[in-house]
Design a protein around this motif. Structure first.
Motif, PDB file in Angstrom:
ATOM      1  N   PRO A   1       0.820  -1.222   0.000  1.00 24.55           N
ATOM      2  CA  PRO A   1       0.000   0.000   0.000  1.00 24.55           C
ATOM      3  C   PRO A   1       0.847   1.262   0.000  1.00 24.55           C
ATOM      4  N   PRO A   2       0.484   2.238  -0.832  1.00 22.83           N
ATOM      5  CA  PRO A   2       1.179   3.527  -0.799  1.00 22.83           C
ATOM      6  C   PRO A   2       0.814   4.272   0.480  1.00 22.83           C
ATOM      7  N   PRO A   3       1.588   5.299   0.842  1.00 22.49           N
ATOM      8  CA  PRO A   3       1.279   6.080   2.048  1.00 22.49           C
ATOM      9  C   PRO A   3      -0.126   6.689   1.978  1.00 22.49           C
ATOM     10  N   VAL A   4      -0.739   6.795   3.145  1.00 17.23           N
ATOM     11  CA  VAL A   4      -2.071   7.380   3.257  1.00 17.23           C
ATOM     12  C   VAL A   4      -1.973   8.719   3.974  1.00 17.23           C
ATOM     13  N   LEU A   5      -2.565   9.751   3.375  1.00  9.57           N
ATOM     14  CA  LEU A   5      -2.662  11.068   3.986  1.00  9.57           C
ATOM     15  C   LEU A   5      -4.077  11.226   4.526  1.00  9.57           C
ATOM     16  N   ALA A   6      -4.208  11.698   5.761  1.00  7.89           N
ATOM     17  CA  ALA A   6      -5.529  11.790   6.374  1.00  7.89           C
ATOM     18  C   ALA A   6      -5.591  12.963   7.337  1.00  7.89           C
ATOM     19  N   SER A   7      -6.801  13.447   7.580  1.00  8.51           N
ATOM     20  CA  SER A   7      -7.012  14.427   8.639  1.00  8.51           C
ATOM     21  C   SER A   7      -7.029  13.693   9.979  1.00  8.51           C
ATOM     22  N   LYS A   8      -6.812  14.416  11.058  1.00  7.62           N
ATOM     23  CA  LYS A   8      -6.804  13.776  12.382  1.00  7.62           C
ATOM     24  C   LYS A   8      -8.179  13.209  12.726  1.00  7.62           C
ATOM     25  N   GLU A   9      -9.232  13.821  12.160  1.00  8.69           N
ATOM     26  CA  GLU A   9     -10.585  13.326  12.441  1.00  8.69           C
ATOM     27  C   GLU A   9     -10.819  11.936  11.863  1.00  8.69           C
ATOM     28  N   GLU A  10     -10.098  11.593  10.800  1.00  6.46           N
ATOM     29  CA  GLU A  10     -10.311  10.305  10.142  1.00  6.46           C
ATOM     30  C   GLU A  10      -9.646   9.137  10.865  1.00  6.46           C
ATOM     31  N   ILE A  11      -8.637   9.418  11.662  1.00  4.58           N
ATOM     32  CA  ILE A  11      -7.773   8.352  12.176  1.00  4.58           C
ATOM     33  C   ILE A  11      -8.517   7.289  12.991  1.00  4.58           C
ATOM     34  N   PRO A  12      -9.386   7.652  13.963  1.00  6.37           N
ATOM     35  CA  PRO A  12     -10.069   6.589  14.731  1.00  6.37           C
ATOM     36  C   PRO A  12     -10.931   5.684  13.855  1.00  6.37           C
ATOM     37  N   TYR A  13     -11.522   6.254  12.809  1.00  3.39           N
ATOM     38  CA  TYR A  13     -12.398   5.482  11.931  1.00  3.39           C
ATOM     39  C   TYR A  13     -11.588   4.586  10.998  1.00  3.39           C
ATOM     40  N   LEU A  14     -10.582   5.180  10.332  1.00  2.00           N
ATOM     41  CA  LEU A  14      -9.793   4.420   9.363  1.00  2.00           C
ATOM     42  C   LEU A  14      -9.016   3.294  10.043  1.00  2.00           C
ATOM     43  N   SER A  15      -8.516   3.552  11.233  1.00  2.00           N
ATOM     44  CA  SER A  15      -7.720   2.538  11.936  1.00  2.00           C
ATOM     45  C   SER A  15      -8.601   1.519  12.651  1.00  2.00           C
ATOM     46  N   GLN A  16      -9.920   1.779  12.686  1.00  2.00           N
ATOM     47  CA  GLN A  16     -10.868   0.911  13.400  1.00  2.00           C
ATOM     48  C   GLN A  16     -10.370   0.636  14.817  1.00  2.00           C
ATOM     49  N   ASP A  17     -10.006   1.715  15.500  1.00  2.00           N
ATOM     50  CA  ASP A  17      -9.533   1.642  16.880  1.00  2.00           C
ATOM     51  C   ASP A  17     -10.560   0.878  17.729  1.00  2.00           C
ATOM     52  N   PRO A  18     -10.166  -0.261  18.340  1.00  2.00           N
ATOM     53  CA  PRO A  18     -11.126  -1.074  19.105  1.00  2.00           C
ATOM     54  C   PRO A  18     -11.809  -0.297  20.231  1.00  2.00           C
ATOM     55  N   ARG A  19     -11.068   0.606  20.877  1.00  2.00           N
ATOM     56  CA  ARG A  19     -11.663   1.389  21.962  1.00  2.00           C
ATOM     57  C   ARG A  19     -12.747   2.312  21.426  1.00  2.00           C
ATOM     58  N   TYR A  20     -12.470   2.893  20.266  1.00  2.00           N
ATOM     59  CA  TYR A  20     -13.475   3.781  19.689  1.00  2.00           C
ATOM     60  C   TYR A  20     -14.717   2.997  19.267  1.00  2.00           C
ATOM     61  N   PHE A  21     -14.517   1.833  18.656  1.00  2.00           N
ATOM     62  CA  PHE A  21     -15.669   1.071  18.174  1.00  2.00           C
ATOM     63  C   PHE A  21     -16.483   0.478  19.318  1.00  2.00           C
ATOM     64  N   LEU A  22     -15.850   0.208  20.464  1.00  2.00           N
ATOM     65  CA  LEU A  22     -16.610  -0.190  21.653  1.00  2.00           C
ATOM     66  C   LEU A  22     -17.475   0.978  22.108  1.00  2.00           C
ATOM     67  N   HIS A  23     -16.868   2.147  22.170  1.00  2.00           N
ATOM     68  CA  HIS A  23     -17.596   3.372  22.511  1.00  2.00           C
ATOM     69  C   HIS A  23     -18.744   3.604  21.519  1.00  2.00           C
ATOM     70  N   ARG A  24     -18.481   3.369  20.261  1.00  2.00           N
ATOM     71  CA  ARG A  24     -19.462   3.559  19.194  1.00  2.00           C
ATOM     72  C   ARG A  24     -20.661   2.620  19.370  1.00  2.00           C
ATOM     73  N   ASN A  25     -20.386   1.340  19.642  1.00  2.00           N
ATOM     74  CA  ASN A  25     -21.453   0.359  19.817  1.00  2.00           C
ATOM     75  C   ASN A  25     -22.305   0.677  21.040  1.00  2.00           C
TER      76      ASN A  25
END
Length: 318
Positions: free
Chosen positions: A81-105
């Motif tokens: 994969p080539p490098p990914v450029l992202a805004s800071k707002e995208e990081i929890p979603y794109l990385s599928q952070d388990p803590r965030y998705f627990l909070h989300r559920n």
């Protein structure tokens, strides 16, 4: 712009239909969005690249307009994969952070209950969310981009925050040409849903996505945009006119909802009236659309909310 942006239309398994991704030439060949994680989409993507004399290995960086699987999932098929450029707002979603998705559920479980949604409908939404993520990919961005700053490798292009459809949504704008690559910010044939999302971890008040979206629309209307390259459907050249139509449609739908309030009602009861044909099939989507417009009415002082035994009821304001 001396070199032409390449649009690639890819199939998706979703009701929205095909998705558009874009290759932008520059100092670095940049792919904006990817498509869903399906063998069919990957096959079409490679074929379209070959027809233009390039391969996936020629892509030097990727930018996602937002985290939804039909815009991200195909990333999983890149061998290197080539490098990914992202805004800071995208990081929890794109990385599928388990803590965030627990909070989300946990948020959705509470939100559906407070909205009066029956248990079987909320269980359907939980199942659909898990299936939806099967078409996505886990992405760990390599570099952060900021609003109003030129994007590395893309001379003249800036990132513009356009939240509403999703809280992390961004668009790319090239002021000299007037071209915006807009993801799902604005679509020609359908309105973009302003989807209810949980608050940021540590926050207690959920975002009001329709209000955010209306701010994004007004921000875009003030820019010298000549053409929007959207995530779905045809290019948009009547940008300001279409933005005006979308804002008016939102006002009209909010007034329709208000007319239903002859007594106190839950958001789920209102969604059944607003979307009688599809609320059973799409309980989360229709509820999200309904609550967004109730947020608009509340902001305008036209409805008030009463909580009775952990369920929220809406009434017309006196």
């Amino acid at each position: 712009m001396k070199e032409k942006i390449m649009a690639i239309e890819l199939p998706t398994p979703f009701p929205v239909g095909n998705v558009n991704v874009y290759l932008i030439p520059g100092k670095k060949l940049t792919l904006v969005d990817c498509g869903p994680k399906t063998p069919e989409a990957w096959s079409v993507f490679q074929e379209k690249l070959r027809d233009s004399g390039i391969s996936a290995n020629d892509i030097e960086q990727i930018i996602f307009t937002h985290y939804h699987p039909d815009h991200v999932g195909l990333y999983a098929y890149f061998a290197s994969p080539p490098p990914v450029l992202a805004s800071k707002e995208e990081i929890p979603y794109l990385s599928q952070d388990p803590r965030y998705f627990l909070h989300r559920n946990q948020f959705y479980e509470s939100f559906y209950s407070k909205s009066g949604m029956p248990a079987e409908a909320s269980q359907l939404e939980e199942y659909k969310l898990k299936r939806y993520l099967d078409y996505s990919a886990v992405v760990h961005p390599d570099k952060t981009i900021k609003e109003g700053k030129e994007i590395p490798g893309l001379t003249g292009w800036m990132m513009i925050k356009t939240p509403g459809h999703s809280p992390d949504h961004l668009s790319l704008f090239h002021e000299e040409s007037g071209i915006m690559v807009g993801g799902d910010f604005l679509l020609q044939r359908v309105s973009s849903n302003a989807l209810i999302e949980p608050p940021e971890p540590g926050e207690t008040v959920r975002p009001r996505p329709l209000l955010q979206y209306r701010e994004s629309l007004r921000k875009a209307a003030a820019l010298p945009i000549k053409r929007i390259l959207p995530g779905h459907g045809n290019d948009i050249t009547n940008c300001r006119e279409l933005i005006g139509e979308r804002l008016e449609e939102q006002n009209s739908r909010a007034e329709v909802l208000r007319s239903f309030l002859v007594k106190k009602m839950t958001a789920y009861e209102l969604s059944r009236q607003l979307f009688p044909r599809v609320y059973k099939k799409e309980p989360g989507l229709t509820l999200s659309e309904t609550v967004g417009h109730l947020d608009l009415l509340e902001a305008e002082g036209k409805v008030r909310i009463e909580q009775i035994q952990d369920v929220l009821y809406y009434r017309k304001a006196e």
